[in-house]
Design an enzyme around this catalytic site. Structure first.
Site, PDB file in Angstrom:
ATOM      1  N   ASP A 165       0.827  -1.207   0.000  1.00  0.00           N
ATOM      2  CA  ASP A 165       0.000   0.000   0.000  1.00  0.00           C
ATOM      3  C   ASP A 165       0.863   1.260   0.000  1.00  0.00           C
ATOM      4  O   ASP A 165       2.085   1.203   0.188  1.00  0.00           O
ATOM      5  CB  ASP A 165      -0.908   0.012   1.227  1.00  0.00           C
ATOM      6  CG  ASP A 165      -1.972  -1.072   1.174  1.00  0.00           C
ATOM      7  OD1 ASP A 165      -2.348  -1.483   0.059  1.00  0.00           O
ATOM      8  OD2 ASP A 165      -2.416  -1.515   2.251  1.00  0.00           O
TER       9      ASP A 165
ATOM     10  N   TYR B 279       6.583 -10.057   6.618  1.00  0.00           N
ATOM     11  CA  TYR B 279       6.559  -8.621   6.865  1.00  0.00           C
ATOM     12  C   TYR B 279       7.147  -8.320   8.232  1.00  0.00           C
ATOM     13  O   TYR B 279       7.019  -9.115   9.171  1.00  0.00           O
ATOM     14  CB  TYR B 279       5.124  -8.083   6.811  1.00  0.00           C
ATOM     15  CG  TYR B 279       4.574  -7.873   5.419  1.00  0.00           C
ATOM     16  CD1 TYR B 279       4.665  -6.630   4.800  1.00  0.00           C
ATOM     17  CD2 TYR B 279       3.961  -8.911   4.725  1.00  0.00           C
ATOM     18  CE1 TYR B 279       4.156  -6.422   3.515  1.00  0.00           C
ATOM     19  CE2 TYR B 279       3.448  -8.714   3.445  1.00  0.00           C
ATOM     20  CZ  TYR B 279       3.556  -7.471   2.854  1.00  0.00           C
ATOM     21  OH  TYR B 279       3.061  -7.272   1.582  1.00  0.00           O
TER      22      TYR B 279
END
Length: 268
Positions: free
Chosen positions: A52, A111
């Site tokens: 994002d 992540y």
């Protein structure tokens, strides 16, 4: 036609995410434009996933096809790095099997989300300023529940075209950064990193998970409450989405058979 895997890193602050989009700068478009200039033909790029707006990547993998053999990859990498600007770094380009796919063949993604409780003039642009009294032990108890979870609807961005919200999380834990070899902020006092690995991730999922865990760490949410949020399958019941600048796509893994034997960069 030869397929190539590209390994790259980027700082997300100057981009509206990975994916090409109209009237906004993206990582994908920036690299595609540079590749097309160097190879003198339109060269689409397919990434291992989408990040994002504002999210960083230590390791993104993408693939592209070229009719012209790339024999001097070091030269092309230097040219690409000149064209893409300072916020993207092309690390390597390697030939792979013609059917290898950067997105569909990835077996896992990892992540990192960084939280720092002490003020830092060096690391604040790439971390979240956390309260000093967060209960990381309790947050880790909650994170263990994610290993038992399959449906992550409560942590998924609303109104997307995703067909399923099923993910298989294999690791979810907060570490003091000095406990984790190779971690960013490894010497910063009061620095923690949330590490999460899964076969796939939904849009906004990691930041929503972290935001809900932070509610647990602030003692605003119990472990049973955390379980109930998952069972509700309702994004509105979960915590806030955390700021993007502290999130890094850290690693992507692939099965070795999809890579040609002479490739030196196996990405596993």
């Amino acid at each position: 036609m030869q397929r190539y895997f590209m390994k790259l890193a980027y700082r997300g602050a100057t981009f509206h995410g990975w994916q090409r989009q109209p009237n906004a700068s993206s990582v994908q478009q920036t690299i595609e434009d540079a590749l097309s200039t160097i190879l003198r033909t339109d060269t689409p790029l397919t990434g291992a996933g989408r990040t994002d707006t504002g999210v960083n990547a230590r390791c993104m993998i993408a693939h592209f096809d070229s009719d012209s053999p790339i024999c001097q990859s070091e030269s092309i990498i230097r040219s690409l790095n000149t064209l893409v600007g300072p916020d993207i770094a092309i690390r390597s380009i390697s030939p792979v099997h013609s059917e290898a796919h950067a997105r569909f063949d990835a077996t896992s993604r990892t992540y990192h989300y960084y939280a720092v409780s002490s003020k830092s003039p060096f690391f604040y642009p790439l971390s979240w300023k956390a309260p000093a009294d967060l209960d990381y032990g309790l947050m880790n108890q909650a994170a263990e529940i994610l290993l038992e979870t399959e449906d992550f609807t409560s942590f998924a961005k609303l109104h997307t075209d995703t067909r399923t919200n099923i993910c298989r999380v294999t690791e979810a834990r907060w570490y003091a950064t000095d406990e984790l070899s190779g971690a960013y902020l490894s010497s910063e006092p009061g620095a923690y990193v949330f590490v999460i690995s899964a076969d796939r991730f939904l849009r906004n999922m990691v930041r929503a998970v972290v935001g809900t865990l932070v509610d647990v760490g602030r003692h605003k949410l119990t472990l049973d409450g955390f379980r109930n949020i998952i069972l509700a399958k309702d994004r509105c019941s979960a915590g806030t989405s955390m700021p993007p600048q502290a999130l890094f796509l850290w690693d992507v893994t692939y099965p070795y058979p999809f890579l040609l034997p002479f490739s030196e960069n196996r990405f596993i």
